[in-house]
Scaffold this motif. Structure first.
Motif, PDB file in Angstrom:
ATOM      1  N   GLY A 102       0.781  -1.233   0.000  1.00 31.11           N
ATOM      2  CA  GLY A 102       0.000   0.000   0.000  1.00 31.11           C
ATOM      3  C   GLY A 102       0.808   1.277   0.000  1.00 31.11           C
ATOM      4  O   GLY A 102       0.294   2.337   0.364  1.00 31.11           O
ATOM      5  N   GLY A 103       2.074   1.206  -0.427  1.00 29.30           N
ATOM      6  CA  GLY A 103       2.915   2.398  -0.415  1.00 29.30           C
ATOM      7  C   GLY A 103       3.125   2.997  -1.790  1.00 29.30           C
ATOM      8  O   GLY A 103       2.765   2.386  -2.810  1.00 29.30           O
ATOM      9  N   ASP A 104       3.721   4.214  -1.829  1.00 31.92           N
ATOM     10  CA  ASP A 104       4.025   4.832  -3.123  1.00 31.92           C
ATOM     11  C   ASP A 104       5.344   4.295  -3.698  1.00 31.92           C
ATOM     12  O   ASP A 104       5.791   4.742  -4.750  1.00 31.92           O
ATOM     13  CB  ASP A 104       4.011   6.356  -3.031  1.00 31.92           C
ATOM     14  CG  ASP A 104       4.992   6.904  -2.017  1.00 31.92           C
ATOM     15  OD1 ASP A 104       5.737   6.102  -1.407  1.00 31.92           O
ATOM     16  OD2 ASP A 104       5.010   8.131  -1.815  1.00 31.92           O
ATOM     17  N   GLU A 105       5.980   3.370  -2.975  1.00 32.88           N
ATOM     18  CA  GLU A 105       7.139   2.602  -3.463  1.00 32.88           C
ATOM     19  C   GLU A 105       6.858   1.142  -3.158  1.00 32.88           C
ATOM     20  O   GLU A 105       6.216   0.829  -2.157  1.00 32.88           O
ATOM     21  CB  GLU A 105       8.434   3.022  -2.747  1.00 32.88           C
ATOM     22  CG  GLU A 105       8.774   4.491  -2.834  1.00 32.88           C
ATOM     23  CD  GLU A 105       9.503   4.848  -4.114  1.00 32.88           C
ATOM     24  OE1 GLU A 105       9.907   3.919  -4.846  1.00 32.88           O
ATOM     25  OE2 GLU A 105       9.654   6.045  -4.373  1.00 32.88           O
ATOM     26  N   ARG A 106       7.366   0.239  -4.004  1.00 40.66           N
ATOM     27  CA  ARG A 106       7.121  -1.190  -3.784  1.00 40.66           C
ATOM     28  C   ARG A 106       8.142  -1.811  -2.838  1.00 40.66           C
ATOM     29  O   ARG A 106       7.893  -2.829  -2.208  1.00 40.66           O
ATOM     30  CB  ARG A 106       7.145  -1.948  -5.116  1.00 40.66           C
ATOM     31  CG  ARG A 106       5.925  -1.654  -5.992  1.00 40.66           C
ATOM     32  CD  ARG A 106       5.706  -2.738  -7.019  1.00 40.66           C
ATOM     33  NE  ARG A 106       5.632  -4.059  -6.423  1.00 40.66           N
ATOM     34  CZ  ARG A 106       6.345  -5.113  -6.847  1.00 40.66           C
ATOM     35  NH1 ARG A 106       7.170  -4.997  -7.845  1.00 40.66           N
ATOM     36  NH2 ARG A 106       6.218  -6.290  -6.273  1.00 40.66           N
ATOM     37  N   LEU A 107       9.342  -1.197  -2.794  1.00 42.02           N
ATOM     38  CA  LEU A 107      10.427  -1.760  -1.982  1.00 42.02           C
ATOM     39  C   LEU A 107      10.935  -0.732  -0.983  1.00 42.02           C
ATOM     40  O   LEU A 107      11.112   0.446  -1.321  1.00 42.02           O
ATOM     41  CB  LEU A 107      11.586  -2.222  -2.870  1.00 42.02           C
ATOM     42  CG  LEU A 107      11.312  -3.402  -3.790  1.00 42.02           C
ATOM     43  CD1 LEU A 107      12.497  -3.643  -4.716  1.00 42.02           C
ATOM     44  CD2 LEU A 107      11.020  -4.672  -2.982  1.00 42.02           C
TER      45      LEU A 107
END
Ligand code: SF4
Length: 128
Positions: free
Chosen positions: A67-72
């Motif tokens: 659920g973030g604006d980055e996957r990692l």
């Protein structure tokens, strides 16, 4: 007893002194440090002894984010851990998924492998 000499750079500070360690290996295989040269301070001697007996490193890697604006999320151990635990620690972190939002310094995995050292976030990640 088998006497041997190892040379390597001290990574404790930017001076990178060239260290030379004389050690003996007992029948059990355990190294015993006899002498350290090349260090310009006591921290260098401590680093050299640790490096021979049981090297430690700060572990850095990434974990998945939900659920973030980055996957990692880049993460690191809050302190060095024994280098011989690195593979097992990486395996443990492979199954970790954190929920956004995350703030730098948040604990991602507490007391990794019973070392007493937490794995912490190295950056902020907001919700998508
Ligand atoms: S021996 Fe001391 S001065 Fe030299 S690199 Fe290590 S910490 Fe720095």
């Amino acid at each position: 007893m088998t006497r041997y000499v190892e040379t390597f750079s001290c990574t404790t500070c930017p001076s990178e002194c060239s260290l030379s360690v004389t050690a003996d290996r007992a029948g059990s295989g355990e190294p015993c440090v006899l002498n350290v040269t090349g260090n310009r301070c006591a921290r260098g001697e401590a680093f050299a002894r640790q490096e021979i007996v049981r090297p430690v490193r700060v572990l850095t890697t990434t974990v998945l984010v939900n659920g973030g604006d980055e996957r990692l999320l880049p993460v690191r151990t809050a302190a060095p851990i024994p280098r011989d635990l690195s593979v097992e620690a990486m395996r443990a972190l492979r199954s970790v998924v954190v929920d956004a939002p995350i703030r730098m310094g948040d604990v991602v995995l507490a007391d990794v492998l019973g070392t007493g050292v937490d794995v912490i976030a190295s950056m902020d990640i907001d919700r998508a």
